[in-house]
Motif scaffolding. Sequence first.
Motif, PDB file in Angstrom:
ATOM      1  N   HIS A  97       0.827  -1.210   0.000  1.00  0.00           N
ATOM      2  CA  HIS A  97       0.000   0.000   0.000  1.00  0.00           C
ATOM      3  C   HIS A  97       0.857   1.255   0.000  1.00  0.00           C
ATOM      4  CE1 HIS A  97       0.341   0.928   4.410  1.00  0.00           C
ATOM      5  NE2 HIS A  97       0.510  -0.379   4.515  1.00  0.00           N
ATOM      6  N   ASP A 151       6.153   2.661   5.951  1.00  0.00           N
ATOM      7  CA  ASP A 151       4.992   1.784   5.967  1.00  0.00           C
ATOM      8  C   ASP A 151       3.984   2.426   5.040  1.00  0.00           C
ATOM      9  OD1 ASP A 151       2.731   0.317   6.408  1.00  0.00           O
ATOM     10  OD2 ASP A 151       2.484   0.858   8.509  1.00  0.00           O
ATOM     11  N   GLU A 209      -5.087   1.306   2.976  1.00  0.00           N
ATOM     12  CA  GLU A 209      -4.801   0.197   3.892  1.00  0.00           C
ATOM     13  C   GLU A 209      -4.824   0.674   5.328  1.00  0.00           C
ATOM     14  OE1 GLU A 209      -2.846  -2.738   6.377  1.00  0.00           O
ATOM     15  OE2 GLU A 209      -2.232  -0.649   6.102  1.00  0.00           O
ATOM     16  N   GLU A 210      -4.340   1.887   5.555  1.00  0.00           N
ATOM     17  CA  GLU A 210      -4.231   2.394   6.928  1.00  0.00           C
ATOM     18  C   GLU A 210      -5.583   2.674   7.567  1.00  0.00           C
ATOM     19  OE1 GLU A 210      -1.785   2.040   8.610  1.00  0.00           O
ATOM     20  OE2 GLU A 210      -0.018   2.075   7.345  1.00  0.00           O
ATOM     21  N   HIS A 223       4.704   4.007  12.022  1.00  0.00           N
ATOM     22  CA  HIS A 223       3.638   5.018  12.070  1.00  0.00           C
ATOM     23  C   HIS A 223       4.080   6.342  12.689  1.00  0.00           C
ATOM     24  CE1 HIS A 223      -0.229   2.523  11.240  1.00  0.00           C
ATOM     25  NE2 HIS A 223       0.781   2.122  10.495  1.00  0.00           N
TER      26      HIS A 223
HETATM   27 MN    MN Z   1       0.479   0.737   8.894  1.00  0.00          MN
END
Ligand code: MN
Length: 478
Positions: free
Chosen positions: A122, A282, A313-314, A454
């Motif tokens: 992602h 990420d 995705e997050e 994150h």
């Molecule tokens: Mn993530």
Amino acid sequence: MAKENANKNSSEKSEIKKLKSKLLTERKNIGKNPATNQPEQVEQAEKFCVGYKRFLDNGKTERAACKSAVEMAREAGFIEYKPGEKYSPGAKVYFVNRSRAVIFAVIGSEPFQNGMNIIASHIDSPRIDLKQNPLFEEGELAYFKTHYYGGIKKYQWPSLPLALHGVVIKEDGTSVDVEIGEDDNDPVFTVTDLLPHLSDAQYKRPANELIRGEELNLLIGSRPFVSGEESDSVKLAIMKLLNNKYGIVERDFATAELEAVPAFKARDIGFDRSIVGGYGQDDRSCAYTSLAAILELATPPKRTALCVLADKEEVGSQGNTGLASRFLEYFIADLVGDSYEMRRCLANSKCLSADVCAAFDPTFPDVFEKNNTPFMNHGTVIVKYVGSRGKSGTNDASAEFVGEIRRIFDSAGVVWQTGELGKVDAGGGGTVAMFISKLNVDTIDVGVPVLSMHAPMELTAKSDLYMTYKGFKAFYSA
Ligand code: MN
Ligand code: MN
């Protein structure tokens, strides 16, 4: 007699050593293994990460990452996919889904029904989005109201230089692209925090409220438009600037998508420069490694290769640019045609759900179970399952499929480790794996270990990035 004993002891010792290396798993740093710690590997990883850091800098939002991935692919000879067109082995195409997700495909020599090799990652990352009615003035300062996106620790986001990215759709339907704060000459924006001197009450809040969602206000200006008593004069001055530059009015924010992200560039970390520090790793570490692998794929591969860079995705992969939607399925269906063949294709396809995993952090050892946590510099991570509360909400790959991936990696000299996301009861997480396995595709999570996941600045080891890329390349060629 003494000498005989010594001989006996040393031969026993070497026997034990042999047995140990045959029967027990030795978890090793890439740099401590003579087979992997070769000067050319270090050099290759270093070189690989030059392009990687550029990708991070050029792709801080899903739109920007999508655009920059397409540019790279076009340079490598990929052309835009046309639905209904028949493509022959070796053809390289891409399909963009609403500017925020993209699929790259290299057509293989085997028939589609033998299956495809898919890598899905992602390109959205946690950040701070503007609300639809964001502009306000308070205490003669102008701000944007925000609503954060994805799992952030809110207290990490004040006092940082932030850049603003996105798109505004005007009343007449035309759109304006916004990117402010990336050029060294641009201004940046920031969220203020309270001075320690006056923070007694703030310190008593629970950590997840140290900074509250409604306190993540983006400071955007302070100079009033006119002297005098007119209210909202600073706000008006800002809107005047924006109108001059972009031709927009306040109402246009309602039809905009604007995202605040860290304005700093990706950097090397450490005296030895062994780590990359940057925003959005990420999951752009897996996006870049899989993209680089498919762009360099010798054509035609045996099986059709797909590189999917998805959005959302997050926030759970929902929405039509996330992998809970059917855009991947429909793309494959369009490519394959006949619905029987399509089902055979999916049943025989294999997918690496490429996403990062939390690396062991010696500063916070309590949340990790050392035997089943990836370490920095121990190679790419195979994650059989994620989820939380007893493997809930996850794809749990079959032993057979893990075995296949193991053989592919081993035969290509890819250094890998296994791991899961922290201790059993410490929390958990999800990836896109469960959405792809829903299509009856064998799926497993593989990715890069990350420290400070994150956070505005996330960390990955260069050697792990390189091994992940090498693993993805081997998977596409298998
Ligand atoms: Mn993530
Ligand atoms: Mn991720």
